[in-house]
Design a protein around this motif. Structure first.
Motif, PDB file in Angstrom:
ATOM      1  N   LYS A  11      26.893 -10.304 -10.546  1.00 23.42           N
ATOM      2  CA  LYS A  11      27.004  -8.883 -10.216  1.00 23.42           C
ATOM      3  C   LYS A  11      28.094  -8.215 -11.064  1.00 23.42           C
ATOM      4  O   LYS A  11      28.048  -7.019 -11.339  1.00 23.42           O
ATOM      5  N   GLY A  12      29.091  -9.001 -11.446  1.00 24.59           N
ATOM      6  CA  GLY A  12      30.199  -8.414 -12.204  1.00 24.59           C
ATOM      7  C   GLY A  12      31.297  -9.444 -12.361  1.00 24.59           C
ATOM      8  O   GLY A  12      31.277 -10.488 -11.708  1.00 24.59           O
ATOM      9  N   THR A  13      32.241  -9.157 -13.252  1.00 22.30           N
ATOM     10  CA  THR A  13      33.365 -10.083 -13.427  1.00 22.30           C
ATOM     11  C   THR A  13      34.654  -9.293 -13.398  1.00 22.30           C
ATOM     12  O   THR A  13      34.647  -8.058 -13.524  1.00 22.30           O
ATOM     13  N   VAL A  14      35.768 -10.005 -13.287  1.00 22.49           N
ATOM     14  CA  VAL A  14      37.068  -9.334 -13.297  1.00 22.49           C
ATOM     15  C   VAL A  14      37.215  -8.546 -14.596  1.00 22.49           C
ATOM     16  O   VAL A  14      37.640  -7.391 -14.593  1.00 22.49           O
ATOM     17  N   ALA A  15      36.798  -9.145 -15.694  1.00 25.66           N
ATOM     18  CA  ALA A  15      36.917  -8.460 -16.985  1.00 25.66           C
ATOM     19  C   ALA A  15      36.075  -7.193 -17.028  1.00 25.66           C
ATOM     20  O   ALA A  15      36.567  -6.119 -17.382  1.00 25.66           O
ATOM     21  N   SER A  16      34.782  -7.305 -16.675  1.00 23.34           N
ATOM     22  CA  SER A  16      33.914  -6.123 -16.805  1.00 23.34           C
ATOM     23  C   SER A  16      34.343  -5.022 -15.843  1.00 23.34           C
ATOM     24  O   SER A  16      34.348  -3.841 -16.198  1.00 23.34           O
ATOM     25  N   GLU A  17      34.718  -5.393 -14.629  1.00 26.85           N
ATOM     26  CA  GLU A  17      35.009  -4.349 -13.636  1.00 26.85           C
ATOM     27  C   GLU A  17      36.391  -3.727 -13.803  1.00 26.85           C
ATOM     28  O   GLU A  17      36.572  -2.541 -13.522  1.00 26.85           O
ATOM     29  N   THR A  18      37.380  -4.515 -14.320  1.00 28.29           N
ATOM     30  CA  THR A  18      38.671  -3.874 -14.562  1.00 28.29           C
ATOM     31  C   THR A  18      38.584  -2.985 -15.801  1.00 28.29           C
ATOM     32  O   THR A  18      39.286  -1.976 -15.896  1.00 28.29           O
ATOM     33  N   TYR A  19      37.676  -3.324 -16.693  1.00 28.01           N
ATOM     34  CA  TYR A  19      37.432  -2.466 -17.863  1.00 28.01           C
ATOM     35  C   TYR A  19      36.806  -1.152 -17.396  1.00 28.01           C
ATOM     36  O   TYR A  19      37.228  -0.062 -17.800  1.00 28.01           O
ATOM     37  N   THR A  46      43.206 -18.445   0.191  1.00 22.15           N
ATOM     38  CA  THR A  46      44.237 -19.408  -0.239  1.00 22.15           C
ATOM     39  C   THR A  46      44.926 -18.894  -1.491  1.00 22.15           C
ATOM     40  O   THR A  46      44.380 -18.084  -2.237  1.00 22.15           O
ATOM     41  N   GLU A  47      46.120 -19.432  -1.705  1.00 17.05           N
ATOM     42  CA  GLU A  47      46.874 -19.100  -2.923  1.00 17.05           C
ATOM     43  C   GLU A  47      46.047 -19.346  -4.163  1.00 17.05           C
ATOM     44  O   GLU A  47      46.130 -18.615  -5.144  1.00 17.05           O
ATOM     45  N   ALA A  48      45.291 -20.444  -4.149  1.00 15.85           N
ATOM     46  CA  ALA A  48      44.556 -20.855  -5.351  1.00 15.85           C
ATOM     47  C   ALA A  48      43.619 -19.764  -5.815  1.00 15.85           C
ATOM     48  O   ALA A  48      43.555 -19.442  -7.011  1.00 15.85           O
ATOM     49  N   VAL A  49      42.883 -19.188  -4.870  1.00 11.91           N
ATOM     50  CA  VAL A  49      41.931 -18.145  -5.261  1.00 11.91           C
ATOM     51  C   VAL A  49      42.681 -16.896  -5.715  1.00 11.91           C
ATOM     52  O   VAL A  49      42.326 -16.260  -6.708  1.00 11.91           O
ATOM     53  N   THR A  50      43.742 -16.561  -4.984  1.00 11.68           N
ATOM     54  CA  THR A  50      44.542 -15.400  -5.390  1.00 11.68           C
ATOM     55  C   THR A  50      45.063 -15.594  -6.817  1.00 11.68           C
ATOM     56  O   THR A  50      44.971 -14.694  -7.653  1.00 11.68           O
ATOM     57  N   ASN A  51      45.595 -16.782  -7.103  1.00 14.69           N
ATOM     58  CA  ASN A  51      46.112 -17.049  -8.444  1.00 14.69           C
ATOM     59  C   ASN A  51      45.026 -16.956  -9.489  1.00 14.69           C
ATOM     60  O   ASN A  51      45.235 -16.428 -10.580  1.00 14.69           O
ATOM     61  N   LEU A  52      43.855 -17.454  -9.157  1.00  9.75           N
ATOM     62  CA  LEU A  52      42.728 -17.394 -10.087  1.00  9.75           C
ATOM     63  C   LEU A  52      42.421 -15.950 -10.450  1.00  9.75           C
ATOM     64  O   LEU A  52      42.272 -15.591 -11.622  1.00  9.75           O
ATOM     65  N   ILE A  53      42.318 -15.120  -9.418  1.00  4.87           N
ATOM     66  CA  ILE A  53      41.990 -13.707  -9.660  1.00  4.87           C
ATOM     67  C   ILE A  53      43.070 -13.040 -10.524  1.00  4.87           C
ATOM     68  O   ILE A  53      42.773 -12.333 -11.492  1.00  4.87           O
ATOM     69  N   LEU A  54      44.339 -13.311 -10.198  1.00  2.00           N
ATOM     70  CA  LEU A  54      45.424 -12.683 -10.970  1.00  2.00           C
ATOM     71  C   LEU A  54      45.418 -13.156 -12.415  1.00  2.00           C
ATOM     72  O   LEU A  54      45.649 -12.386 -13.345  1.00  2.00           O
ATOM     73  N   ASP A  55      45.096 -14.427 -12.598  1.00  2.00           N
ATOM     74  CA  ASP A  55      44.968 -14.996 -13.936  1.00  2.00           C
ATOM     75  C   ASP A  55      43.893 -14.294 -14.749  1.00  2.00           C
ATOM     76  O   ASP A  55      44.090 -13.907 -15.891  1.00  2.00           O
ATOM     77  N   ARG A  84      44.351 -12.049 -18.165  1.00  2.00           N
ATOM     78  CA  ARG A  84      43.676 -12.381 -19.416  1.00  2.00           C
ATOM     79  C   ARG A  84      42.818 -11.228 -19.892  1.00  2.00           C
ATOM     80  O   ARG A  84      42.728 -10.940 -21.069  1.00  2.00           O
ATOM     81  N   ALA A  85      42.173 -10.531 -18.950  1.00  2.00           N
ATOM     82  CA  ALA A  85      41.325  -9.397 -19.344  1.00  2.00           C
ATOM     83  C   ALA A  85      42.187  -8.287 -19.906  1.00  2.00           C
ATOM     84  O   ALA A  85      41.816  -7.632 -20.876  1.00  2.00           O
ATOM     85  N   GLY A  86      43.331  -8.073 -19.315  1.00  2.00           N
ATOM     86  CA  GLY A  86      44.271  -7.098 -19.853  1.00  2.00           C
ATOM     87  C   GLY A  86      43.885  -5.646 -19.649  1.00  2.00           C
ATOM     88  O   GLY A  86      44.320  -4.781 -20.414  1.00  2.00           O
TER      89      GLY A  86
END
Lengths: 167, 349, 423
Positions: free
Chosen positions: C72-80, C102-111, C115-117
């Motif tokens: 449906k979408g990615t962090v990169a496409s949607e933050t763009y 969990t922290e792990a998922v939160t960290n993944l999303i922030l990562d 990277r997308a910037g």
């Protein structure tokens, strides 16, 4: 431009010719069927003049036309009325104008769905050029040739009048 | 419909909040205003509904002949797509299509295909490959025929045989034909619809048809739990008792009550429903003496209607069945006509 | 990089500014307004004449779909897509797969966001484990990992007593709770507003009562527990009234409205158009007017996009079976500008609702362009018209009712931390 043709006079002659035609075939109890709308007005007149016992039939050929895919369904279709059994009967089919022959083909197809008639005699007030099917009338009021931009129409009910006008 | 049209309408509605809105017709009608799909009675005008009834009259005459067929749809393929099981409606449509000389294919998709995961879109696209001209669709989701007509198979004419709670337009039209046969006209009539309006697609279509054809008053008689919110906005007056609701009524339409309605706090019991809303000989007397009794069927005797009334002299329930074939023949030929033909002047042959 | 944004109309309600002047940025911060700061040399000059310059927008609800729903979408496409819409920061709800509990998922999303910037991401963590509504998530750890708040997304909580405990625990650690108010038993099976349109279409309705009953209960629980309750996506006039009363009595309650509820009503559902299938549903004209008024009066703190990108198939089904949601983040600005043009909203309120209002709800920095503030900036031309098309949209989700439609109001530049993220 309007031209008037003596419809009354034509009908007199046609009925005379029709009586002769039926007599020569030993048909003494025909049923009259008119094709809507012009044919029905004419059929009524013929029915009276020939003093037929059985009531006139009215045929709406909308469901039997061959151009459904081109022009679709007639929005003003009305039920056909055939108040007699057609099986084994001699029918007289009446229309106002015979041109391509397709109306008569549709009418005959429809009549056969009611039953198998013994015979069909075709009566038309006006015969034009432009036959597209091998169909011919037994009784014709008048043959007419029209030019490309003319058309002919029977007006009624009541006093029947034929009109030739420009398209 | 463009977003601007929608937004204009949104703004207009706000200013005239009591205005009744009908559904956009861009989907069901072709450019000449003729039917090409038959999805809902919303947005169809009186002239078109009358044309359906008049055309149906001609098909009743065909049904009285020894050869009950006309060649109108010869060579066309009609597919009955029933996602909800139904014997009566489906067989009526089948008979109607055959009497129009069409080739008929019956597909009972039910829910098993979709439960295997195939989307509705995919199921239909596979069918389209079979080169059909018309789909008759019954589905449990409101709006499914719309969806099919709009996005899946634009080359196929879609006839709605009942969708969710939204509409059952052919049923409503055959009911209108029955009313016209017995009462001769629509003006001046008071019609009451009784029972589970909330879940009834038939009732919604009937209300629309009656209003468009111009009856004096449409009434709904039901307990509040069986009434949809804002039913008045469709043009019906609400009554809670048969005594008030049936007074001066010319036509009574009884709706079927499904067993499932006894759950979920909608109704306490069939007994209490029959007590209050069942059409018995006594209650029938509240209406006009020449009132007719209708029911889209199947009837639950002793639940919504007393046997004596169902079989009695004022009941026209059996006529409704005969009219069903004629109305469906009319709708199918009109929709096929609007679908395939450019409508030039109907010339001489 | 030193960036000068020259001669734009700076609208900064947080600091009472509405002035045509230049903005000077260095090292990711605002270093001057109006006159050139001493010793400042611009590396890049953006000519903002004719444009409006505002703090970067902050979205309280943007579905980024990753991890788990990348189709449906990615962090990169949607933050763009978000920066194209003028948003410098977005909050993503916890409905990922796995759920962000969990922290792990939160960290993944922030990562992924880093990277997308593009836009900054502030995750909203799950209130309960797996969003099942039964057991608390590790709210403290989630907050430490970077979640700005917690919420239960579109999922109901098992009972009021569980909700009360969630509030108590969140209050202990100073975590805000985001709740979309909907009483599940009243909303069951519904897909449109319960009213005349729903009745006519035979679609199951969600009555206004489903929201107002929940709002009432939640306000009382918030009062009792002292937690900061944020009500997401109000849709009814009555909810606005209830929130106004709660605020008057001094409770820390905030609320937002999703863009579509300010623009559309349930009439748009006519014809079973699944592009207008939303949850919570579009409601009546009277509700829409009350929501706009609530925004103007400050009862509603922020406007969010409730951006929900979908793959095409999700909308290609009969209405009730289609997935609700609109891909909206790229058109929030022009739609709100439409309200400004119709005199229903002031430009200052628009900016407040998209920036400092949201920042206030989250209690994060942002929504302000004073000297020393982080340089999150949006530069837009309020009059430029453009066409929304599938090709021009940056979001992976093309599910918008505004497709092939012309809108007015175009973002020209979005700066995140003083660097140009969109131009």
């Amino acid at each position: 431009m309007t031209e008037l043709i003596d419809v009354e006079g034509l009908l007199e002659t046609m009925c005379h010719d029709l009586s002769g035609h039926l007599a020569s075939r030993q048909i003494d109890d025909p049923c009259i069927v008119g094709i809507r709308t012009g044919g029905v007005w004419l059929a009524d007149v013929i029915h009276k003049k020939l003093d037929i016992a059985e009531p006139c039939g009215e045929l709406d050929i909308s469901f039997y036309r061959d151009d459904f895919t081109r022009i679709g369904l007639n929005p003003k279709v009305k039920p056909s009325v055939l108040p007699f059994e057609t099986e084994g009967r001699h029918l007289v089919l009446v229309d106002d104008v015979l041109m391509s022959g397709r109306t008569v083909r549709a009418a005959m197809n429809e009549l056969f769905d009611y039953g198998r008639p013994a015979s069909i005699t075709l009566v038309t007030l006006i015969e034009l050029d432009g036959r597209e099917l091998p169909i011919q009338a037994d009784i014709v009021g008048q043959k007419i040739s029209l030019s490309g931009n003319q058309q002919i129409k029977l007006k009624g009910p009541g006093k029947l009048v034929l009109e030739i006008t420009d398209k | 419909m463009t977003l601007q049209m929608i937004l204009d309408r949104v703004n207009r509605i706000g200013k005239n909040s009591m205005k009744q809105v009908t559904e956009p017709n861009h989907l069901q009608l072709n450019e000449q205003g003729q039917l090409k799909h038959f999805l809902t009675l919303d947005g169809l005008d009186k002239a078109l509904l009358t044309e359906i009834l008049d055309t149906a009259d001609s098909f009743i005459e065909v049904g009285a002949r020894s050869i009950k067929k006309v060649p109108l749809l010869r060579g066309k393929t009609v597919v009955n797509l029933f996602f909800e099981a139904s014997t009566r409606t489906r067989s009526t449509f089948e008979l109607a299509a055959k009497r129009l000389s069409a080739d008929v294919l019956n597909l009972n998709i039910s829910t098993s295909a979709t439960s295997k995961g195939e989307s509705l879109s995919d199921t239909l696209q596979n069918l389209e490959a079979m080169a059909s001209d018309m789909f008759v669709v019954r589905h449990s989701q409101s709006g499914a025929p719309h969806f099919i007509a709009e996005s899946v198979t634009p080359n196929v004419s879609i006839i709605n045989a009942g969708d969710g709670r939204h509409a059952h337009p052919t049923q409503a039209m055959l009911d209108m034909l029955t009313i016209r046969q017995h009462k001769g006209r629509f003006e001046g009539l008071t019609v009451a619809i009784v029972g589970d309006i909330l879940h009834s697609r038939v009732a919604r279509s009937q209300i629309r048809a009656l209003k468009t054809l111009g009856v004096s008053e449409v009434r709904v008689i039901a307990p509040n739990t069986l009434l949809p919110v804002d039913i008045e906005s469709l043009g019906a007056t609400v009554f809670s008792t048969m005594k008030e609701g049936l007074e001066n009524v010319d036509v009574i339409i009884m709706l079927r009550l499904q067993r499932e309605r006894m759950e979920g706090a909608l109704l306490p019991s069939e007994h209490e429903f029959y007590e209050l809303y069942g059409l018995t000989t006594e209650k029938l007397k509240y209406a006009k003496s020449d009132a007719i009794v209708m029911h889209p069927g199947p009837i639950n005797r002793g639940v919504e209607i007393e046997s004596a009334v169902a079989d009695g002299s004022q009941s026209v329930i059996l006529n409704q069945v005969t009219n069903g074939i004629a109305v469906r023949m009319a709708v199918m030929s009109m929709a096929m006509s609007g679908h395939v033909a450019g409508r030039d002047k109907l010339g001489e042959l | 990089m030193n960036i000068e944004i020259k001669s734009g109309r700076i609208i900064d309600p947080a600091n009472g500014v509405d002035e045509i002047q230049s903005l000077y940025i260095a090292d990711g911060k605002v270093v001057g307004l109006g006159g050139v700061p001493e010793g400042y040399k611009a590396d890049n000059i953006i000519d903002a004449s004719g444009c409006v310059v505002t703090p970067g927008f902050i979205d309280l609800c943007t579905y980024l779909r990753e991890p788990g729903y990348e189709y449906k979408g990615t962090v990169a496409s949607e933050t763009y897509a978000a920066v194209k819409g003028g948003f410098t920061a977005v909050c993503c709800p916890p409905e990922t797969l796995p759920v962000n509990d969990t922290e792990a998922v939160t960290n993944l999303i922030l990562d992924l966001a880093e990277r997308a910037g593009f836009a900054k991401v502030y995750p909203i963590g799950a209130l309960t484990k797996g969003l099942k509504g039964q057991q608390l998530s590790e709210l403290y750890s989630l907050r430490q990992a970077g979640c700005v708040a917690v919420g239960n997304g579109d999922h109901s909580v098992a009972s009021l007593s569980v909700m009360k405990r969630c509030f108590e625990y969140a209050k202990t650690h100073g975590v805000s709770v985001f709740v979309r108010p909907e009483e599940a038993s009243l909303a069951v099976d519904g897909c449109v507003h319960e009213g005349a349109v729903g009745t006519r279409l035979g679609l199951n309705g969600i009555p206004a009562l489903a929201e107002t009953v929940a709002v009432s209960q939640l306000i009382l629980l918030a009062e009792e527990t002292g937690v900061h309750l944020h009500l997401s996506h109000l849709t009814t006039a009555k909810s606005v009234q209830l929130v106004a009363e709660a605020k008057r009595s001094g409770l820390r309650i905030t609320a937002d409205v999703a863009i579509q509820h300010l623009i559309l009503t349930d009439e748009t559902v006519s014809g079973f158009d699944s592009r207008f299938h939303c949850r919570p549903p579009l409601r009546t004209h009277a509700d829409r007017i009350a929501l706009i008024k609530g925004l103007n009066d400050g009862v509603i703190d922020a406007v969010c996009s409730q951006h929900q990108p979908h793959e095409a198939a999700a909308k290609q089904a009969p209405f009730a079976e289609s997935d609700p949601g609109i891909s909206s983040v790229e058109v929030v600005l022009p739609l709100l500008l439409g309200l400004v043009r119709d005199s229903e909203l002031s430009l200052a309120t628009l900016v407040k609702a998209l920036s400092v209002g949201a920042a206030g709800v989250l209690e994060v920095a942002g929504g302000s362009l004073a000297v020393g503030d982080v340089a999150d900036v949006c530069v837009f031309d309020p009059d430029e018209a453009w066409r929304v098309t599938a090709e021009s949209m940056l979001s992976a989700g093309k599910n918008t009712p505004w497709g092939e439609h012309e809108v007015q109001g175009l973002v020209k530049y979005t700066l995140v931390d003083g660097r140009i993220a969109y131009a």
